[in-house]
Design an enzyme around this catalytic site. Structure first.
Site, mmCIF file in Angstrom:
data_model
loop_
_atom_site.group_PDB
_atom_site.id
_atom_site.type_symbol
_atom_site.label_atom_id
_atom_site.label_comp_id
_atom_site.label_asym_id
_atom_site.label_seq_id
_atom_site.Cartn_x
_atom_site.Cartn_y
_atom_site.Cartn_z
ATOM 1 N N HIS A 101 -20.075 6.996 22.832
ATOM 2 C CA HIS A 101 -20.523 5.624 22.578
ATOM 3 C C HIS A 101 -20.663 4.894 23.901
ATOM 4 C CE1 HIS A 101 -16.120 5.739 22.382
ATOM 5 N NE2 HIS A 101 -16.150 4.550 22.960
ATOM 6 N N HIS A 103 -20.418 1.075 25.558
ATOM 7 C CA HIS A 103 -20.032 -0.332 25.404
ATOM 8 C C HIS A 103 -21.074 -1.209 26.097
ATOM 9 C CE1 HIS A 103 -15.650 0.479 24.449
ATOM 10 N NE2 HIS A 103 -15.964 1.622 25.045
HETATM 11 P P1 5GP Z 1 -13.283 3.873 24.000
HETATM 12 O O1 5GP Z 1 -11.935 3.401 24.478
HETATM 13 O O2 5GP Z 1 -13.188 5.183 23.260
HETATM 14 O O3 5GP Z 1 -14.326 3.869 25.061
HETATM 15 O O4 5GP Z 1 -13.765 2.750 22.982
HETATM 16 C C1 5GP Z 1 -13.457 2.733 21.642
HETATM 17 C C2 5GP Z 1 -13.770 1.326 21.163
HETATM 18 O O5 5GP Z 1 -13.956 1.379 19.770
HETATM 19 C C3 5GP Z 1 -12.659 0.319 21.424
HETATM 20 O O6 5GP Z 1 -13.195 -0.775 22.177
HETATM 21 C C4 5GP Z 1 -12.200 -0.113 20.036
HETATM 22 O O7 5GP Z 1 -11.896 -1.475 19.969
HETATM 23 C C5 5GP Z 1 -13.396 0.237 19.175
HETATM 24 N N1 5GP Z 1 -13.080 0.639 17.812
HETATM 25 C C6 5GP Z 1 -12.166 1.575 17.433
HETATM 26 N N2 5GP Z 1 -12.190 1.741 16.094
HETATM 27 C C7 5GP Z 1 -13.165 0.907 15.634
HETATM 28 C C8 5GP Z 1 -13.682 0.648 14.329
HETATM 29 O O8 5GP Z 1 -13.232 1.189 13.314
HETATM 30 N N3 5GP Z 1 -14.691 -0.260 14.241
HETATM 31 C C9 5GP Z 1 -15.199 -0.905 15.332
HETATM 32 N N4 5GP Z 1 -16.194 -1.774 15.133
HETATM 33 N N5 5GP Z 1 -14.737 -0.678 16.579
HETATM 34 C C10 5GP Z 1 -13.735 0.216 16.723
#
Ligand code: 5GP
Ligand code: ZN
Length: 138
Positions: A101, A103
């Site tokens: 993903h 951001h």
């Molecule tokens: P990472 O740390 O893997 O780059 O980012 C994961 C992101 O996904 C985090 O910013 C977290 O807040 C978001 N996130 C995790 N679970 C969910 C979810 O069920 N729904 C949404 N909309 N965001 C999520």
């Protein structure tokens, strides 16, 4: 390909509801549940790829233009003056959901510091040695 145990596969394919701001045949873009700033969005491919190294090249080629489109819309809609495009790979890099993903984080004038690091130091020899190590694996 989807992963039945992956929450982002379920969200991207509409099995779990989300605050969707954009959808096409390859991607769903949703608002992050724990936003770093107002409007913080996540670009999710509909197919499952663990990280950028696993990402299909055709999907990859569409991802950055989409991030630019989302960021530009944020500037118009939310009045942010800039945005960060951030993408974490691996636990040590802060990845917590192992479905690729991107951001897109709106940045507002006077807002909190984030997505930054303290510049370190390296000698010319260290840089040359490190560059050589990486170059040899490309
Ligand atoms: P990472 O740390 O893997 O780059 O980012 C994961 C992101 O996904 C985090 O910013 C977290 O807040 C978001 N996130 C995790 N679970 C969910 C979810 O069920 N729904 C949404 N909309 N965001 C999520
Ligand atoms: Zn997935």
């Amino acid at each position: 390909m989807k992963d039945t145990n992956c929450i982002f596969c379920k969200i991207a394919n509409g099995e779990i509801p989300s605050s969707t701001i954009y959808e096409d045949e390859d991607f769903r873009v949703i608002l992050d549940l724990g936003p770093a700033s107002r409007g913080h969005a996540l670009i999710l491919p509909k197919d499952h790829y663990q990280d950028v190294c696993a990402l299909d090249e055709t999907v990859a080629a569409k991802a950055l233009p989409l991030a630019a489109k989302i960021g530009a819309a944020m500037k118009e809609a939310l009045g942010c003056s800039g945005f960060n495009v951030v993408q974490n790979n691996g636990k040590s890099a802060g990845q917590t959901v192992f479905h690729f993903h991107i951001h897109v984080i709106p940045r507002y004038d006077g807002g909190p510091e984030m997505v930054s690091w303290k510049p370190g130091e390296a000698t010319a020899e260290e840089l040359a040695e490190t560059a050589e190590l990486i170059k040899n694996k490309l």
